[in-house]
Design a protein around this motif. Sequence first.
Motif, mmCIF file in Angstrom:
data_model
loop_
_atom_site.group_PDB
_atom_site.id
_atom_site.type_symbol
_atom_site.label_atom_id
_atom_site.label_comp_id
_atom_site.label_asym_id
_atom_site.label_seq_id
_atom_site.Cartn_x
_atom_site.Cartn_y
_atom_site.Cartn_z
ATOM 1 N N ASP A 127 0.816 -1.219 0.000
ATOM 2 C CA ASP A 127 0.000 0.000 0.000
ATOM 3 C C ASP A 127 0.850 1.269 0.000
ATOM 4 O OD1 ASP A 127 -2.429 -1.394 0.026
ATOM 5 O OD2 ASP A 127 -2.303 -1.675 2.200
ATOM 6 N N ARG A 128 2.145 1.133 -0.192
ATOM 7 C CA ARG A 128 2.981 2.323 -0.184
ATOM 8 C C ARG A 128 2.681 3.199 -1.397
ATOM 9 N NH1 ARG A 128 8.768 -0.142 -0.083
ATOM 10 N NH2 ARG A 128 7.698 -1.530 -1.551
ATOM 11 N N ALA A 129 2.860 4.496 -1.216
ATOM 12 C CA ALA A 129 2.536 5.454 -2.280
ATOM 13 C C ALA A 129 3.479 5.288 -3.461
ATOM 14 C CB ALA A 129 2.635 6.872 -1.728
ATOM 15 N N GLU A 130 2.929 5.460 -4.656
ATOM 16 C CA GLU A 130 3.731 5.420 -5.871
ATOM 17 C C GLU A 130 4.148 6.844 -6.236
ATOM 18 O OE1 GLU A 130 1.584 3.499 -8.958
ATOM 19 O OE2 GLU A 130 1.601 1.535 -7.997
ATOM 20 N N HIS A 131 5.386 6.983 -6.683
ATOM 21 C CA HIS A 131 5.851 8.289 -7.146
ATOM 22 C C HIS A 131 6.987 8.071 -8.122
ATOM 23 C CE1 HIS A 131 9.338 8.357 -4.215
ATOM 24 N NE2 HIS A 131 8.577 7.443 -3.682
ATOM 25 N N ALA A 132 7.574 9.159 -8.615
ATOM 26 C CA ALA A 132 8.583 9.055 -9.660
ATOM 27 C C ALA A 132 9.700 10.060 -9.409
ATOM 28 C CB ALA A 132 7.959 9.293 -11.038
ATOM 29 N N ILE A 133 10.884 9.712 -9.927
ATOM 30 C CA ILE A 133 12.025 10.620 -9.926
ATOM 31 C C ILE A 133 12.533 10.689 -11.357
ATOM 32 C CG2 ILE A 133 14.376 11.045 -9.120
ATOM 33 C CD1 ILE A 133 13.722 9.555 -6.573
ATOM 34 N N ALA A 134 12.584 11.891 -11.914
ATOM 35 C CA ALA A 134 13.048 12.071 -13.289
ATOM 36 C C ALA A 134 14.535 12.394 -13.308
ATOM 37 C CB ALA A 134 12.272 13.190 -13.970
ATOM 38 N N GLY A 135 15.203 11.978 -14.382
ATOM 39 C CA GLY A 135 16.607 12.303 -14.546
ATOM 40 C C GLY A 135 16.810 13.783 -14.810
#
Length: 220
Positions: free
Chosen positions: A156-164
């Motif tokens: 159930d952990r939150a999804e997120h993103a890191i862009a280059g």
Amino acid sequence: MQEDRRHLRLSLADLDVLGSDAALRAQAEQAARAAESRPTPTVYTGLDRTGAVAVRVDATSDVEDVAVERDWRRRVDVDGVAGAIFEAYAGALRAAVEATALREVARDQEVAAPSTPEPRAAVEDELDDHVWLRRTWRTLHDIDADLDRLAHARDDRAEHAIAGPHGFLTLRLRGDSITAITGDTDRIARLDAGQLESEALSLFRSYALARRGTDPEEPA
């Protein structure tokens, strides 16, 4: 580390096919001899299935280097290079975790082995063998059960993103674990191997800083 251990499960053999007690002990003894004969590695390497991408991680799972072959387009194509980087990264994590597990088994063997055998130690040696085998099997079963629980547990952990830094590549995360790497294929198509390496390494370094709670824009 939960994601790291889930990746490890893909390469661990089922406990039912580990072999006999004698074979298991022989494997552990071989691991112990190998550990004694060479320095403990501090860097672990993973490759994608084509060998176009190599990722090296240290003992803390931080990425130290990314290498992309010059003919990467022929091997993985523009659409597949982001996935290849992720595959190589996952392979490096597996190598690190598996090496740690082997060292633990080898250490357990050293602790269980008698330092000075006694003349009448035939029965005692057999008992020591049984103790060692029980410990080893219990350790392996515990690891397998834990990995199975993690692999099937609802996350159930939150999804997120890191862009280059240039937006060519993006890490997809759940909590603090990398679940995928995606890319802008139109922009990736204009990159050479060196530019891809630089983008990927910068991306992993941003992830390492974020995992430690450090703003990537600030000096570490």
